[in-house]
Design an enzyme around this catalytic site. Structure first.
Site, mmCIF file in Angstrom:
data_model
loop_
_atom_site.group_PDB
_atom_site.id
_atom_site.type_symbol
_atom_site.label_atom_id
_atom_site.label_comp_id
_atom_site.label_asym_id
_atom_site.label_seq_id
_atom_site.Cartn_x
_atom_site.Cartn_y
_atom_site.Cartn_z
ATOM 1 N N TYR A 1 13.571 0.660 -4.342
ATOM 2 C CA TYR A 1 12.697 -0.143 -3.480
ATOM 3 C C TYR A 1 13.130 -1.614 -3.499
ATOM 4 C CZ TYR A 1 9.529 3.897 -3.841
ATOM 5 O OH TYR A 1 8.976 5.154 -3.833
ATOM 6 N N HIS B 1 13.963 9.883 -9.478
ATOM 7 C CA HIS B 1 13.489 9.679 -8.107
ATOM 8 C C HIS B 1 13.681 10.920 -7.224
ATOM 9 C CE1 HIS B 1 12.770 6.228 -5.031
ATOM 10 N NE2 HIS B 1 12.207 7.331 -4.630
HETATM 11 N N1 LIG Z 1 9.025 9.325 -4.650
HETATM 12 C C1 LIG Z 1 9.394 9.200 -3.407
HETATM 13 O O1 LIG Z 1 10.432 9.751 -2.974
HETATM 14 C C2 LIG Z 1 8.554 8.394 -2.466
HETATM 15 C C3 LIG Z 1 8.780 8.450 -1.083
HETATM 16 C C4 LIG Z 1 7.960 7.697 -0.239
HETATM 17 C C5 LIG Z 1 6.946 6.904 -0.793
HETATM 18 N N2 LIG Z 1 6.767 6.837 -2.153
HETATM 19 C C6 LIG Z 1 5.695 6.001 -2.768
HETATM 20 O O2 LIG Z 1 4.451 6.363 -2.176
HETATM 21 C C7 LIG Z 1 3.835 5.180 -1.651
HETATM 22 C C8 LIG Z 1 2.943 5.511 -0.463
HETATM 23 O O3 LIG Z 1 3.651 6.201 0.532
HETATM 24 P P1 LIG Z 1 3.986 5.556 1.960
HETATM 25 O O4 LIG Z 1 4.039 4.086 1.831
HETATM 26 O O5 LIG Z 1 5.161 6.289 2.471
HETATM 27 O O6 LIG Z 1 2.787 5.997 2.897
HETATM 28 P P2 LIG Z 1 1.203 5.970 2.933
HETATM 29 O O7 LIG Z 1 0.627 5.329 1.734
HETATM 30 O O8 LIG Z 1 0.807 7.362 3.283
HETATM 31 O O9 LIG Z 1 0.923 5.097 4.222
HETATM 32 C C9 LIG Z 1 1.084 3.716 4.241
HETATM 33 C C10 LIG Z 1 0.645 3.232 5.603
HETATM 34 O O10 LIG Z 1 -0.786 3.424 5.744
HETATM 35 C C11 LIG Z 1 -1.385 2.208 6.141
HETATM 36 N N3 LIG Z 1 -2.707 2.102 5.516
HETATM 37 C C12 LIG Z 1 -2.975 2.017 4.189
HETATM 38 N N4 LIG Z 1 -4.292 1.948 3.985
HETATM 39 C C13 LIG Z 1 -4.885 1.968 5.193
HETATM 40 C C14 LIG Z 1 -6.238 1.905 5.620
HETATM 41 N N5 LIG Z 1 -7.236 1.826 4.734
HETATM 42 N N6 LIG Z 1 -6.493 1.959 6.959
HETATM 43 C C15 LIG Z 1 -5.478 2.060 7.849
HETATM 44 N N7 LIG Z 1 -4.168 2.124 7.510
HETATM 45 C C16 LIG Z 1 -3.876 2.075 6.174
HETATM 46 C C17 LIG Z 1 -0.459 1.135 5.625
HETATM 47 O O11 LIG Z 1 -0.586 -0.022 6.409
HETATM 48 P P3 LIG Z 1 -0.874 -1.464 5.743
HETATM 49 O O12 LIG Z 1 0.133 -1.685 4.683
HETATM 50 O O13 LIG Z 1 -0.735 -2.375 6.892
HETATM 51 O O14 LIG Z 1 -2.271 -1.393 5.183
HETATM 52 C C18 LIG Z 1 0.912 1.766 5.797
HETATM 53 O O15 LIG Z 1 1.376 1.603 7.118
HETATM 54 C C19 LIG Z 1 5.027 4.275 -1.319
HETATM 55 O O16 LIG Z 1 4.625 2.940 -1.127
HETATM 56 C C20 LIG Z 1 5.892 4.501 -2.533
HETATM 57 O O17 LIG Z 1 5.410 3.752 -3.635
HETATM 58 C C21 LIG Z 1 7.549 7.577 -2.979
#
Ligand SMILES: NC(=O)c1ccc[n+]([C@@H]2O[C@H](COP(=O)([O-])OP(=O)(O)OC[C@H]3O[C@@H](n4cnc5c(N)ncnc54)[C@H](OP(=O)(O)O)[C@@H]3O)[C@@H](O)[C@H]2O)c1
Length: 275
Positions: free
Chosen positions: A51, A108
């Protein structure tokens, strides 16, 4: 805001019921977001070498003034697989984080074509035994990858962080996790890169219960025992996403949400290579 009970891991340590995702925040954004997230109540923070924000996450963790209460997570990338490489990678992570311990250290991706995740795992066990890491786990591992770790090292991960949301509920893998005492962490818990938050079925259920779609989806995660890691840039969304303790879903409601199954959005761990 009511508190959610922590989960107990198979190594005896505890894990908060909801964590804070930090991808794709850069160092400066991550520092501020971690401080803000800790202020609204998060105690679990997710990061990764890939990241590019470990320095920001670590600075944020230190600046909260409650570093010892936080579970700071980072992940070893595919290019650092191997025993010695993993130990070197961990030292680099600790340096960038500016912390003397990683609380939850994950592989990861398994990168099966490289076939070095078992040696990587052995190094993680050694790092845990040396006190550089508190709990160890994996990410994006399938049942076959988990079985191989158990067969060849005798040590099962405390956590497997996988893609999970109502379009991809991971029922079979979660059943395997439950049978073997592995906690499921959910990445993209709100279905980023899909239309999940605009789904009509979810909108109807959320309206009936008087909650937002995001809180409904996060309550579904909690009902299934997974630890969601929502990423939210604004303090308002951060607070909203943590406020799910009072939302009780019936079995029928959980089933209706799980019935939205469509399949994964992200990479398939059997083929996805991420260095
Ligand atoms: N291990 C892996 O391979 C892997 C892969 C992908 C992700 N991850 C981890 O998982 C975390 C979360 O996954 P993600 O970032 O892919 O997706 P997510 O958490 O499912 O979605 C994030 C999106 O949702 C929006 N959001 C959040 N809260 C909200 C609310 N209350 N109302 C409306 N929209 C909202 C955010 O916008 P705003 O920011 O504008 O609020 C952002 O655009 C990542 O940040 C990372 O740490 C790990």
């Amino acid at each position: 805001m009511a508190d959610l009970a922590d989960l107990t891991l198979n190594d005896g340590h505890t894990l908060p019921a909801i964590g804070f995702g930090t991808y794709p925040l850069d160092d400066a954004q991550a520092r501020d977001a971690v401080v803000s997230a800790a202020e609204v109540g998060y105690r679990l923070v997710d990061s990764a070498v890939n990241y590019g924000n470990e320095a920001g996450v670590g600075a944020g963790a230190r600046d909260t003034g409650i570093r010892e209460q936080l579970v700071v997570t980072t992940k070893v990338p595919g290019r650092d697989h191997g025993y010695d490489e993993t130990l070197r990678s961990l030292d680099g992570s600790l340096q960038r984080l500016g912390l003397d311990r990683v609380d939850l250290y994950l592989i990861h991706w398994p990168n099966p074509s490289v076939d070095r995740y078992v040696d990587t795992w052995r190094a993680m066990v050694a790092a845990r035994d040396a006190g550089k890491v508190r709990s160890i786990g994996v990410s994006n591992f399938t049942e076959a990858h988990l079985r191989r770790l158990a067969d060849e090292t005798g040590v099962l991960p405390a956590v497997n962080q996988v893609e999970m949301h109502p379009y991809f509920a991971q029922a079979r893998l979660r059943a395997f996790h439950d049978e073997h005492g592995i906690v499921t962490e959910a990445w993209s818990p709100l279905g980023r890169r899909s239309d999940l938050l605009d789904n009509d079925v979810l909108a109807g259920l959320a309206r009936d219960k008087g909650v937002s779609v995001t809180r409904l989806v996060l309550a579904w995660h909690r009902a299934l025992g997974s630890v969601p890691l929502p990423k939210a840039a604004s303090r308002e969304h951060q607070a909203e996403n943590l406020d799910v303790a009072g939302i009780e879903l019936t079995d029928d409601e959980v089933a209706a949400i799980s019935a939205l199954e469509r399949g994964r959005i992200g990479g398939d761990p059997d083929h996805h290579e991420e260095m």
